[in-house]
Design an enzyme around this catalytic site. Structure first.
Site, PDB file in Angstrom:
ATOM      1  N   CYS A 299      16.570  53.006  15.535  1.00  0.00           N
ATOM      2  CA  CYS A 299      17.795  52.225  15.750  1.00  0.00           C
ATOM      3  C   CYS A 299      17.993  51.141  14.700  1.00  0.00           C
ATOM      4  CB  CYS A 299      17.789  51.621  17.147  1.00  0.00           C
ATOM      5  SG  CYS A 299      17.653  52.888  18.401  1.00  0.00           S
TER       6      CYS A 299
ATOM      7  N   HIS B  59      22.927  46.098  17.497  1.00  0.00           N
ATOM      8  CA  HIS B  59      22.669  47.493  17.874  1.00  0.00           C
ATOM      9  C   HIS B  59      23.059  47.656  19.343  1.00  0.00           C
ATOM     10  CE1 HIS B  59      20.856  51.263  18.678  1.00  0.00           C
ATOM     11  NE2 HIS B  59      19.870  50.763  19.398  1.00  0.00           N
TER      12      HIS B  59
ATOM     13  N   ASN C 253      24.333  54.654  23.108  1.00  0.00           N
ATOM     14  CA  ASN C 253      23.424  54.325  22.004  1.00  0.00           C
ATOM     15  C   ASN C 253      23.374  55.515  21.039  1.00  0.00           C
ATOM     16  OD1 ASN C 253      21.246  53.790  20.348  1.00  0.00           O
ATOM     17  ND2 ASN C 253      19.875  53.144  21.993  1.00  0.00           N
TER      18      ASN C 253
END
Ligand code: UT7
Length: 332
Positions: free
Chosen positions: A116, A256, A286
């Site tokens: 990520c 994020h 996500n």
């Protein structure tokens, strides 16, 4: 001598059409729209359907739009860096596939694997090639087809992830804009909590690994949550202190998009109000390396030249970090 910086001169996000809603997930695993919404902030995510479609298609679509928006000939691109954990195949790199698909014939290309945090790692790396004067046009793309590594029988992971990505163009400038500073970290002792067990050199694919479902993403959510909340907030506060920035100086936080609660904790620690926080987790979930460029793309029309922006991420590895940039252009 004037300092040359790398500045983002364009951004473009791309997501596939298929929308997987919380309601549809209710029919697949034991969960509820209410649980997913309150625990994560996610309402729906996109899924890349169809044969022969991989992460390179997400990346290539994002870059094709970027080339159009910035009126760039693909043959003028010097370098493409792709951040991803779901490359089309173990090798060649996803970036090689993407460069071929967009016609970037004069570009070389490689992947960055930092989960990520991949996009912000790649952004820092790409910026160095501009700052040194080695290259004039570098594209950084963050893209993941998370649906290729998600077990849709595991309610603890399948509700979180989605497919998508985005790309930015980096070019040189001597103005006081662009990538100003970066802080990055990694700690491999976090690997037991977020990883894929098999399919690498440690445990190659076998009938047994397939049967044991070891090719899917495995996450101990609560542990990752704890580390993410602390570290994403801490590194964002650190980069602000290092650059003498207070919450008031910040125009935008681009976190994020893993969990709305992690985002809120980071904003609180930075003393940044919710009106300055980019959030699109409700639409895409996500998307791993895709979340930050997708946010920048969704909010592009609200960004002004000189805006102080903090990008912050935390992910598998563990990896985490923060980038401070000054936005380079007014809405077009
Ligand atoms: O992007 C890379 C980095 N990743 C992250 O930053 C993710 C960090 N972690 C998280 O965002 C959260 O930990 C999750 C969203 C993954 C999970 O939320 P949580 O509040 O940490 O839940 P939990 O894992 O502690 O589980 C709480 C309860 C459990 O039930 P019991 O044991 O209390 O009876 C779970 O079994 O919620 C249950 N549960 C669910 N219930 C309904 C777990 N998943 C679900 C679900 N639907 N999908």
């Amino acid at each position: 001598m004037e300092k040359t910086r790398a500045v983002i001169t364009g951004v473009n996000g791309w997501v596939p059409d298929y929308v997987l809603t919380n309601k549809e997930l209710e029919t697949m695993v034991e969960t509820s729209d209410e649980w997913i919404t309150t625990r994560t902030g996610i309402k729906e995510r996109r899924i890349l359907k169809g044969e022969n479609k991989g992460t390179s298609d997400i990346g290539a679509n994002a870059i094709k739009g970027l080339l159009e928006k910035t009126n760039t000939d693909p043959e003028d691109i010097d370098l493409i860096i792709c951040a991803t954990v779901t490359p089309d195949m173990p090798f060649p790199s996803c970036a090689n596939m993407i460069a071929h698909k967009v016609g970037a014939k004069n570009s070389y290309s490689f992947d960055i694997s930092a989960a990520c945090s991949g996009f912000i790692y790649a952004l820092t790396i790409g910026s160095q090639f501009i700052e040194t004067g080695m290259h004039k046009k570098v594209i950084v793309v963050g893209a993941d087809k998370m649906s290729s590594i998600v077990n849709y029988e595991d309610r603890t992971t399948c509700i979180i992830f989605g497919d998508g990505g985005g790309a930015v163009m980096l070019e040189p400038t001597t103005e006081e804009v662009g990538v100003m500073d970066s802080l990055h970290h990694s700690d491999g002792s976090g690997s037991p909590y977020l990883h894929i067990k098999a399919g690498g050199s440690l445990k190659p694919a076998s009938e047994e690994t397939v049967r044991a479902k070891e090719h899917y993403a495995y996450q101990e959510g609560a542990t990752v949550f704890k580390f993410a909340v602390t570290n994403m907030a801490e590194v964002s506060a650190q980069i602000m202190a290092k650059n003498n920035l207070t919450g008031e100086d910040i125009s935008w936080l681009v976190p994020h998009q893993a969990n709305k609660r992690i985002i809120d904790a980071t904003a609180n620690r930075m003393n940044v109000g919710p009106e300055k926080v980019m959030i699109n987790i409700e639409k895409y979930g996500n998307t791993t390396a895709g979340t930050i460029p997708l946010c920048l793309s969704d909010y592009e029309s609200q960004l002004k030249k000189g805006d102080n922006i903090i990008l912050a991420a935390f992910g598998g590895g563990f990896t985490w970090g923060s980038v401070y940039l000054k936005w380079g252009y007014d809405p077009k």
